[in-house]
Enzyme design. Structure first.
Site, PDB file in Angstrom:
ATOM      1  N   GLY A 271      -6.317  -7.596   8.594  1.00 53.44           N
ATOM      2  CA  GLY A 271      -4.863  -7.745   8.593  1.00 53.44           C
ATOM      3  C   GLY A 271      -4.209  -6.378   8.634  1.00 53.44           C
ATOM      4  N   HIS A 307       0.765  -4.724  -0.382  1.00 59.24           N
ATOM      5  CA  HIS A 307      -0.678  -4.643  -0.689  1.00 59.24           C
ATOM      6  C   HIS A 307      -1.236  -3.277  -0.245  1.00 59.24           C
ATOM      7  CE1 HIS A 307      -4.850  -6.545  -0.837  1.00 59.24           C
ATOM      8  NE2 HIS A 307      -5.074  -5.491  -0.064  1.00 59.24           N
ATOM      9  N   GLU A 308      -0.922  -2.896   0.993  1.00 63.09           N
ATOM     10  CA  GLU A 308      -1.479  -1.632   1.514  1.00 63.09           C
ATOM     11  C   GLU A 308      -0.919  -0.420   0.774  1.00 63.09           C
ATOM     12  OE1 GLU A 308      -3.991  -2.016   3.335  1.00 63.09           O
ATOM     13  OE2 GLU A 308      -3.591  -4.131   3.672  1.00 63.09           O
ATOM     14  N   HIS A 311      -2.532   0.287  -2.517  1.00 67.66           N
ATOM     15  CA  HIS A 311      -3.809   0.986  -2.373  1.00 67.66           C
ATOM     16  C   HIS A 311      -3.648   2.513  -2.385  1.00 67.66           C
ATOM     17  CE1 HIS A 311      -6.784  -2.088  -1.728  1.00 67.66           C
ATOM     18  NE2 HIS A 311      -6.246  -2.572  -0.639  1.00 67.66           N
ATOM     19  N   GLU A 330      -9.324  -4.382  -4.124  1.00 72.45           N
ATOM     20  CA  GLU A 330      -8.689  -5.503  -3.417  1.00 72.45           C
ATOM     21  C   GLU A 330      -8.018  -6.506  -4.353  1.00 72.45           C
ATOM     22  OE1 GLU A 330      -8.050  -5.052  -0.582  1.00 72.45           O
ATOM     23  OE2 GLU A 330      -9.565  -3.683   0.169  1.00 72.45           O
TER      24      GLU A 330
END
Length: 879
Positions: A271, A307-308, A311, A330
C-alpha cells in the site's frame, strides 16, 4: 567460504558506519551502474568480509579494502556471490587490521519489473509511455540495488549521488545539496542522512508535479504525483503536515529530517512504504479526487498517510532489532494511525472502525496455522509472509488492549521515554515492555508475553450459576478443535447498564465471581425477573480485549434483547455479532442461533455494525449454498429483509450534510442487495449506470454508489448478453484514476455466469491491468465462479509464478482462489497440485488456505444436520 552459507544473519566481525553511494540509472535500457564506498569498523580477527548482494554483477577488479591505519588498498583474491544466500563473500590474503577502513565496490544491475529492489514503473506523458526508476527495499531488497549490510540493526549514514537525465525529478531521503547539469545529464548529490537502516533508503527518478506545505515548525512537506494530477495530492498534503505536528507532540520528539516527500508510484506492490523522508505510495493510497473518489477512498488516504508518518518515529528513528520484532513497527503504526485520524477527523468515529483491524487479526489467529506475534525468522525468504494480519492487526489490537488497561496518559508518557531512550538505535519487544513497566508500575512483561510469544487467543465462556458468574478460558480455534494455551485476560464487564462496570484480570483457567459483590446486582435466572436484577451482562466492553466470548443461552438471550432495544453501544453490538458468527463457524453454536441473533439487527443503522453484518452475510449465503441450494435462497431472502431498513433510510442519493459514515454505508448496503439479487435494487442500479454511460459527470451515480451499480450490472451479465460487462470494460479503459480502475476490477468477477468469470480472469492477466492490481479482479469471485477460478489458477500457474513469484503478492492469489471452497475433496486436490509447486515464501499461506477449506467443509456438514433451518429462516423473514 562455505561456513557463511545457510546462516540467517551476517557475521558480526565488520560493522558498517557510512555508505557513499553513487548510482547511474539508464531508464531506456532499464539498467543501472553504481559504486559504493563503505566505512567499516573491523572489530574481530578475520580474513573475510561478508555482506549482502543479490541480482547484481560485482566488478571483481573494483573491489578493495583500505585500512585507515596503513592507507594501502588490499584487493581480495576471491570474490564470490552466493545467490541462494544473497551474500557476497570477499576473502583477503591476510587478516585485516582492527579499526576503521573503507571498502570499495563497483557493480551493475537491471531495473527489474518485480516491484522490489531498484525497479522500473511505467507511466504515460503526452501519450508516450515512459519508465521511472523506484526503490522498494523493505524487507530485504536494498541488496538488489547495492552491496550492503542489509539487516535492520546495521544502521549507518548514507551519502547518495545520482546521475540522471537533466529533465527528470530525482528524489532521495534527504534534500538536494548540489546539482550540476552536464549536457542532457545532471549529477545530483544529497545531504548525508542521519543514522538509519538500509531498508529505509529510497530513490525515485521520473517526471512529477508536486504540491507543497510546511509543518508548524517549518519542515517542508510535498506530495509528488504524475504530471497533471497535482490537485489530487492536496488532501494527503493537508493530512501529512497536520499529522507530523501531531506526532511531534505525541512522541515528544520533533520529526528528525528537514523535509518529508510523499510520492505516488503507478506500480507498487504494497500500500505504501515509510522510507525515511521519502514515503512511496500506491496511487489509491495517496491521491484523492473530489469528483470521482468515494468517502472510503478519502478515509484510506488519511489512515495510510498517518500510518507511514508514524513510522518516521516508530520504525525509522527507533528500529526493530530483527524481523522477529516486525510487529513493533507495524502493529504500533496501525494503532497510532487511528489515533491521528481520529484527532483530525473526529466526525468519522474512526475508533469504531478499528474493530475491522481486530476482526481480521482474530480471523487469522483462529487458525492452527497462525504464528505468534513474535515469530522466529531464519531466512530472508520467510520475512514477506509475516507482513500479515498478525503483525499489523493483532499487533495493533494488543497495543490497544494494553493502552486501555494502563490508561492513555501513562501509555503516552512511557512511549515518549521509549523513543527517547532508543532514538537512532534498535529495540526489541522487551524494551517497549520495560519502558511501559517503568511508567506504569504494572508487570507489563508478564501481562503481555502470553499475547506475543504464543499463537492464538482465548474464548472466554460465561454462565450464571447460583448468583455467580462463572468464566472459563480456552484457546479459540475456528476448526472447533480444542486448543492449548492460557492467557492473562483483561476482563471488563457491564451489567444492565454502562454505569455498573468492573475490570479485573483472569489469570487462571477459570474463575467464579459473586455478582452482588462485583457489581452490586444480580442477573435474572430463568423466569425470575424480580427487582434488583439486571437484564443483561456484556463481557469485553468496547471490544478492547483481543478475545472472544461465548455466553450460555440465557445470557445470550439477554444480549439479543439488549441489541434489539439499542441498549448497547455500536461497538458492543458489533462484538456480540462477530463472536456469534465465529462460534457458529467453529460449530460451537448452531447457524440457527446466529440467524436468530441477526434478526435483532433489522433496524441497525451504524456503519461499522452493518458493514460487518454484510461481510458475514456473504459468507453465510455461500456456506448455505454449499449445504443446500433451497436453504440458500431462503437465507438470501432473509438478508434482503435485514438490509431493507437501512437501504430505505439511506436511499440512493447523498443527503445534504450527511455523515461520512452514511456515505460509506449506502454503497455497501446497496452492493449487498445487488449481490443477493434484489430486483428493485438491480433495476435502479442499471438505470443509473446507463445514465452514467451517457454522461460521466451525472449526479445519478456519485462515487460512493458506483461499486454497487457495477456489481448490479455484473449480476445481469451472461454469455448471451455481455453488453453490461463490455460497457464496464469501456469505463475501465477510459479512466486514468486508479481508484476507479480498482473499483471496476473488484466488481467484474461477481458475475454468476462462470463463462464471464473466465473472461474476467483472463482480462486480469492481460497488459491492460497493472500487476499490482490483478488481485482486485480475484477479490469478489462469485460462488458460481469458484471452480472456474481454480482451473484458471492451475492452468496459469507457471505464468503467475514467473510474474508475481518473487514478491508477497503470489500468496494472495492462493488465498483468494483456494479459501472459498468447502469440501475435503477440494482440499486434497489443492494439496496435490501444490505438492511439487510450493516455495518457502508461500508455504504458510498455502497451509492456512487449506485449513480454511477444512473449516468450511466441516461447517457445511454441521449445517446439513441442523433440523428445521428452512422453516426458521422463513419465520425470521416474515417477522
Amino acid at each position: 567460504m562455505d561456513q557463511f552459507k545457510g546462516q540467517p544473519r551476517l557475521p558480526k566481525f565488520a560493522v558498517p558506519k557510512r555508505y557513499d553511494l553513487r548510482l547511474n540509472p539508464d531508464l531506456i535500457a532499464c539498467t543501472f551502474a553504481g559504486t559504493v564506498a563503505i566505512d567499516l569498523d573491523i572489530v574481530a580477527d578475520t580474513r573475510f568480509i561478508v555482506l549482502n548482494a543479490a541480482d547484481l554483477s560485482v566488478n571483481d577488479a573494483s573491489v578493495s579494502f583500505t585500512p585507515r591505519s596503513s592507507s594501502k588498498a588490499l584487493a581480495p583474491p576471491k570474490v564470490v556471490l552466493f545467490e541462494e544466500d544473497e551474500i557476497l563473500v570477499l576473502e583477503f590474503g591476510e587478516i585485516l587490521p582492527h579499526g576503521l577502513g573503507v571498502l570499495e565496490l563497483g557493480f551493475n544491475g537491471v531495473l527489474n519489473d518485480k516491484m522490489k529492489g531498484f525497479y522500473r514503473s511505467t507511466y504515460e506523458h503526452n501519450g508516450e509511455k515512459k519508465n521511472m526508476a523506484v526503490t522498494q527495499f523493505e524487507p530485504a531488497d536494498a541488496r538488489r540495488c547495492f552491496p550492503c549490510w542489509d539487516e535492520p540493526a546495521c544502521k549507518a549514514t548514507f551519502k547518495i549521488t545520482l546521475e540522471v537525465p537533466a529533465d527528470l525529478v530525482a528524489l532521495s531521503n534527504m534534500p538536494v545539496m548540489e546539482e550540476k547539469v552536464n549536457g542532457n545529464l545532471k549529477i545530483v548529490s544529497y545531504q548525508e542522512s542521519p543514522i538509519m537502516s538500509t531498508y529505509l533508503v529510497a530513490i525515485v527518478v521520473g517526471l512529477f508535479d508536486y504540491v507543497e506545505d510546511h509543518t508548524s515548525d517549518g519542515v517542508k512537506v510535498r506530495v509528488y504525483c504524475q504530471v497533471g494530477k497535482a490537485d489530487q495530492g492536496k488532501f494527503a498534503l493537508h493530512v501529512g503536515a497536520k499529522t507530523l505536528d501531531l506526532f511531534k507532540e505525541y512522541f515528544a520528539v520533533p520529526y528528525p529530517l528537514p523535509k518529508m516527500d510523499m510520492i505516488a508510484i503507478p506500480d507498487f506492490a504494497a500500500g505504501a512504504m515509510e522510507n525515511y523522508g521519502l514515503v512511496t505510495y500506491r496511487e489509491t493510497a495517496l491521491l484523492y479526487d473530489e469528483q470521482h473518489s468515494a468517502a472510503s477512498n478519502k478515509q484510506r488516504v488519511a489512515t495510510v498517510v498517518a500510518h507511514e508518518l508514524a513510522h518516521q518515529w516508530f520504525g525509522n528513528l527507533v528500529t526493530m532489532e530483527w524481523w522477529t520484532h516486525l510487529w513493533l513497527n507495524e502493529g504500533f503504526a496501525t494503532w497510532v494511525s487511528y489515533l491521528a485520524t481520529d484527532s483530525l477527523f473526529p466526525e468519522w468515529k474512526i475508533w469504531t472502525q478499528f474493530l475491522d483491524e481486530s476482526t481480521e487479526g482474530l480471523r487469522l489467529d483462529g487458525l492452527e496455522e497462525s504464528h505468534p506475534i513474535e515469530v522466529e525468522v531464519n531466512h530472508a525468504a520467510e520475512i514477506d509472509e509475516i507482513f500479515d494480519a498478525i503483525s499489523y492487526r493483532k499487533g495493533a489490537s494488543v497495543i490497544r488492549m494494553l493502552q486501555s488497561y494502563l490508561g492513555a496518559e501513562v501509555f503516552q508518557k512511557s512511549l515518549a521515554a521509549y523513543i527517547k531512550n532508543h532514538a537512532y538505535s534498535n529495540a526489541k519487544t522487551e524494551d517497549l515492555w520495560t519502558a511501559l513497566e517503568a511508567g506504569s508500575g504494572e508487570p507489563v512483561n508478564k501481562l503481555m508475553s502470553s499475547w506475543t510469544k504464543q499463537k492464538g487467543y482465548p474464548v472466554v465462556s460465561a454462565k450464571i450459576k447460583d448468583g455467580k458468574l462463572e468464566l472459563e478460558q480456552s484457546r479459540f480455534l475456528s476448526s472447533g478443535s480444542p486448543g492449548e494455551g492460557q492467557w492473562i485476560v483483561p476482563i471488563t464487564l457491564c451489567c444492565g447498564s454502562y454505569e455498573k462496570r468492573k475490570n479485573f484480570l483472569l489469570e487462571s483457567k477459570s474463575g467464579a465471581y459473586d455478582l452482588k459483590e462485583l457489581l452490586g446486582c444480580s442477573i435474572a435466572e430463568g423466569s425470575d425477573k424480580n427487582n434488583g436484577t439486571c437484564s443483561w451482562i456484556k463481557i469485553n466492553v468496547d471490544q478492547a480485549g483481543f478475545y472472544r466470548v461465548k455466553y450460555d443461552d440465557s445470557l445470550a438471550a439477554g444480549l439479543r434483547n439488549a441489541t434489539k432495544s439499542k441498549s448497547l453501544t455500536s461497538i458492543d453490538r458489533y462484538g456480540i455479532l462477530d463472536d456469534s458468527f465465529a462460534l457458529s463457524m467453529a460449530r460451537q453454536q448452531s447457524l440457527a442461533s446466529l440467524l436468530t441473533l441477526i434478526s435483532a439487527y433489522k433496524e441497525e443503522l451504524e456503519y461499522t455494525v452493518l458493514s460487518n453484518l454484510i461481510a458475514i452475510s456473504y459468507k453465510v449465503v455461500k456456506i448455505g449454498a454449499d449445504a443446500d441450494q433451497a436453504l440458500m435462497s431462503g437465507i438470501k431472502h432473509f438478508f434482503i429483509g435485514v438490509f431493507q431498513f437501512a437501504a430505505g433510510k439511506l436511499g440512493w442519493d447523498p443527503k445534504q450534510g450527511e455523515s461520512h459514515l452514511d456515505a460509506m454505508l449506502r454503497g455497501e448496503v446497496l452492493t449487498a442487495l445487488a449481490v443477493f439479487g434484489h430486483d428493485e435494487t438491480l433495476k435502479e442500479a442499471v438505470r443509473r449506470f446507463d445514465a452514467f454511460l451517457a454522461d460521466r459527470n451525472t449526479s445519478l451515480l456519485p462515487p460512493d454508489i458506483r461499486r454497487a451499480a457495477y456489481v448490479a450490472v455484473m449480476q445481469r451479465a451472461n454469455k448471451s448478453d455481455k453488453s453490461g460487462y463490455e460497457s464496464l470494460l469501456r469505463v475501465y479503459r477510459e479512466t486514468d484514476l486508479s481508484q476507479e480502475k480498482t473499483r471496476i476490477l473488484g466488481s467484474l468477477a461477481s458475475c454468476p455466469d462462470p463463462t464471464i468469470v473466465q473472461d474476467v480472469l483472463n482480462f486480469v492477466l492481460s497488459d491492460e491491468v497493472r500487476n499490482q492490481d490483478a488481485l482486485y479482479g480475484l477479490s469478489g469471485v462469485s460462488w458460481e465462479g469458484r471452480e472456474v477460478a481454480w482451473k484458471w489458477l492451475q492452468e496459469k500457474w507457471e505464468y503467475i509464478g514467473n510474474t508475481w513469484g518473487s514478491g508477497f503478492l503470489i500468496t494472495r492469489f492462493i488465498s483468494a482462489v483456494v479459501s472459498p471452497f468447502a469440501s475435503l475433496e477440494k482440499a486434497k486436490e489443492v494439496e496435490e497440485f501444490f505438492a511439487t509447486r510450493s516455495k518457502p515464501s508461500m508455504a504458510r499461506t498455502l497451509k492456512q488456505s487449506i485449513e480454511r477449506v477444512h473449516i468450511n467443509a466441516n461447517w457445511v456438514e454441521s449445517i446439513k444436520k441442523e433440523d428445521n433451518l428452512t422453516q426458521l429462516v422463513a419465520q425470521l423473514s416474515s417477522n
